[in-house]
Scaffold this active site. Structure first.
Site, PDB file in Angstrom:
ATOM      1  N   ARG A 205      10.023   0.450   9.428  1.00  0.00           N
ATOM      2  CA  ARG A 205      10.416   0.187  10.887  1.00  0.00           C
ATOM      3  C   ARG A 205      12.338   0.041  11.126  1.00  0.00           C
ATOM      4  O   ARG A 205      13.173  -0.474  10.228  1.00  0.00           O
ATOM      5  CB  ARG A 205      10.301  -1.074  11.191  1.00  0.00           C
ATOM      6  CG  ARG A 205       8.590  -1.509  11.305  1.00  0.00           C
ATOM      7  CD  ARG A 205       8.266  -0.402  12.761  1.00  0.00           C
ATOM      8  NE  ARG A 205       6.901  -0.806  13.521  1.00  0.00           N
ATOM      9  CZ  ARG A 205       5.992   0.745  13.159  1.00  0.00           C
ATOM     10  NH1 ARG A 205       6.871   0.712  12.382  1.00  0.00           N
ATOM     11  NH2 ARG A 205       4.860   0.326  13.570  1.00  0.00           N
TER      12      ARG A 205
ATOM     13  N   ASP B 156       9.268  -6.600  -4.060  1.00  0.00           N
ATOM     14  CA  ASP B 156       8.293  -7.038  -3.130  1.00  0.00           C
ATOM     15  C   ASP B 156       7.952  -8.597  -3.697  1.00  0.00           C
ATOM     16  O   ASP B 156       8.290  -9.192  -4.924  1.00  0.00           O
ATOM     17  CB  ASP B 156       7.376  -6.473  -3.305  1.00  0.00           C
ATOM     18  CG  ASP B 156       6.160  -7.146  -1.762  1.00  0.00           C
ATOM     19  OD1 ASP B 156       6.104  -6.116  -1.570  1.00  0.00           O
ATOM     20  OD2 ASP B 156       6.331  -7.779  -1.190  1.00  0.00           O
TER      21      ASP B 156
ATOM     22  N   ASP C 156      13.583   7.851  10.054  1.00  0.00           N
ATOM     23  CA  ASP C 156      12.460   8.550  11.402  1.00  0.00           C
ATOM     24  C   ASP C 156      12.526   7.307  11.600  1.00  0.00           C
ATOM     25  O   ASP C 156      11.931   7.694  12.686  1.00  0.00           O
ATOM     26  CB  ASP C 156      10.537   8.888   9.808  1.00  0.00           C
ATOM     27  CG  ASP C 156       9.895   9.215  11.425  1.00  0.00           C
ATOM     28  OD1 ASP C 156       9.816  10.498  11.753  1.00  0.00           O
ATOM     29  OD2 ASP C 156       8.915   8.287  11.184  1.00  0.00           O
TER      30      ASP C 156
ATOM     31  N   GLU D 273      14.136   2.777  20.180  1.00  0.00           N
ATOM     32  CA  GLU D 273      13.100   4.594  20.292  1.00  0.00           C
ATOM     33  C   GLU D 273      13.505   4.549  21.815  1.00  0.00           C
ATOM     34  O   GLU D 273      12.723   2.979  21.809  1.00  0.00           O
ATOM     35  CB  GLU D 273      12.618   3.970  18.981  1.00  0.00           C
ATOM     36  CG  GLU D 273      13.466   3.994  17.475  1.00  0.00           C
ATOM     37  CD  GLU D 273      11.527   4.433  16.759  1.00  0.00           C
ATOM     38  OE1 GLU D 273      11.965   4.712  15.773  1.00  0.00           O
ATOM     39  OE2 GLU D 273      10.604   4.582  17.481  1.00  0.00           O
TER      40      GLU D 273
ATOM     41  N   ARG E 124       0.789  -1.222   0.202  1.00  0.00           N
ATOM     42  CA  ARG E 124       0.052   0.222   0.051  1.00  0.00           C
ATOM     43  C   ARG E 124       0.788   1.324   0.268  1.00  0.00           C
ATOM     44  O   ARG E 124       0.497   2.148  -0.730  1.00  0.00           O
ATOM     45  CB  ARG E 124      -0.968   0.030   1.541  1.00  0.00           C
ATOM     46  CG  ARG E 124      -1.762   0.833   1.011  1.00  0.00           C
ATOM     47  CD  ARG E 124      -2.090   1.143   2.984  1.00  0.00           C
ATOM     48  NE  ARG E 124      -3.265  -0.170   2.977  1.00  0.00           N
ATOM     49  CZ  ARG E 124      -4.424  -0.859   3.862  1.00  0.00           C
ATOM     50  NH1 ARG E 124      -5.470   0.282   2.225  1.00  0.00           N
ATOM     51  NH2 ARG E 124      -4.583  -1.340   3.907  1.00  0.00           N
TER      52      ARG E 124
ATOM     53  N   HIS F 203      10.748   9.316  14.555  1.00  0.00           N
ATOM     54  CA  HIS F 203       9.134   8.279  14.316  1.00  0.00           C
ATOM     55  C   HIS F 203       7.597   8.836  14.251  1.00  0.00           C
ATOM     56  O   HIS F 203       6.787   9.249  14.808  1.00  0.00           O
ATOM     57  CB  HIS F 203       9.282   7.421  14.797  1.00  0.00           C
ATOM     58  CG  HIS F 203       8.552   5.915  14.781  1.00  0.00           C
ATOM     59  ND1 HIS F 203       8.735   5.006  15.119  1.00  0.00           N
ATOM     60  CD2 HIS F 203       7.756   5.925  13.808  1.00  0.00           C
ATOM     61  CE1 HIS F 203       7.905   4.022  15.002  1.00  0.00           C
ATOM     62  NE2 HIS F 203       7.467   4.848  13.563  1.00  0.00           N
TER      63      HIS F 203
END
Length: 314
Positions: free
Chosen positions: A231, A172, A255, A260, A152, A279
């Site tokens: 991630r 993918d 990001d 974290e 997506r 993030h």
């Protein structure tokens, strides 16, 4: 029936409370992340909504009547999905709450790196009026952007980039979205070898953990750029730092991180060629509202006996 929220970082959960109570159910909210506390909070829950707490096998095995565990967000790596499946508990995420925000953040990172904005801004603030700190920059429409994960999010990033005239490559295992015109599906090694910009949009599971490692960086073009809004653990951070220090990468927009939150002394924060954000790619006021609302609606939907909107498979 009872819905339990284990933890959240929002101002309140009144949106969820109204949806749940309007459906004739009760809602209890906590700020608990330790295993013992989670067991106590979720023992009698019919549905559980979780943000950052780890829903382990031990927690799941103490649930007496839970039918669904719903994650505030997309990634479900803090939930033992196999343990849940063994108990017949749905694990659900909210994959569509911040698509526009995350895809825009990724594209913004790509464009900022392509123009050397971080390096140029820092040089100017240090008194240097010149274009030389960002040399060498290539014309963007002569570059290739590689997309790892053509689901997506990856497909929307491709669509947004298509107007820039860049070559678009994607990898993918099974592309889940129809290909935009001009997107080439390639194997992993080709993606690494031919991308000037590599943007990551794959989920985190065992096959993708550290998929971008020292071996992967060694196959990339020297002077390429990495963008990660997926991630943190998809990238081996030590290898990333080394690739930046040795010039394998010319820069990165990051990001998400392996651990974290990161501290102010994190090595990536000292590098002028790195754009680092905490993030926040997902964030807008509208995405927060959508996330909270959709999590509650999923809980109510399942407890009313309907199939999940977004069930995740082990």
């Amino acid at each position: 029936m009872k819905v339990v929220i284990t933890d959240y970082e929002y101002q309140n959960v009144e949106t969820e409370r109204k949806i749940v109570t309007d459906a004739g159910m009760t809602l209890e909210d906590y700020q608990v992340k330790d295993e013992e506390g989670l067991i106590e909070a979720t023992r009698d829950a019919d549905a559980v909504i979780v943000q950052y707490a780890c829903i382990t096998r031990a927690v799941i095995e103490k649930m007496r009547r839970c039918r669904a565990i719903i994650r505030y967000g997309i990634g479900i790596n803090n939930i033992d999905i196999n343990a849940a499946a063994e108990r017949g508990i749905y694990v659900c995420n909210i994959p569509d709450y911040g698509i526009d925000e995350v895809s825009n953040h990724a594209v913004a990172g790509i464009l900022a790196l392509s123009r050397g904005l971080s390096v140029s801004n820092r040089a100017l603030r240090q008194g240097l009026w010149a274009y030389t700190p960002v040399k060498p920059l290539r014309r963007f429409n002569q570059c290739a952007v590689g997309i790892l994960g053509y689901g997506r999010m990856g497909s929307i990033v491709a669509h947004k980039l298509s107007s820039f005239g860049v070559r678009l490559l994607a990898n993918d295992i099974l592309p889940k979205q129809p290909l935009d015109a001009g997107v080439e599906i390639v194997d992993f090694d080709t993606l690494l070898r031919e991308s000037d910009f590599l943007t990551l949009h794959c989920p985190l599971y065992e096959k993708t953990r550290h998929i971008i490692n020292a071996q992967a960086f060694a196959k990339m073009k020297r002077g390429a750029y990495l963008i990660n809004t997926s991630r943190g653990a998809v990238v081996e951070e030590t290898a990333l730092i080394n690739a930046l220090n040795t010039g394998i990468l010319a820069g990165a927009a990051i990001d998400v991180f392996e651990d974290e939150p990161i501290g102010a002394d994190h090595p990536l924060l000292a590098m002028p060629q790195v754009i680092a954000t905490p993030h926040t790619a997902w964030y807008s006021e509208q995405s927060i509202e959508a996330l909270q609302r959709k999590a509650a609606l999923e809980a109510v939907n399942i407890l009313q006996g309907n199939p999940p909107y977004h069930a995740c498979k082990p």
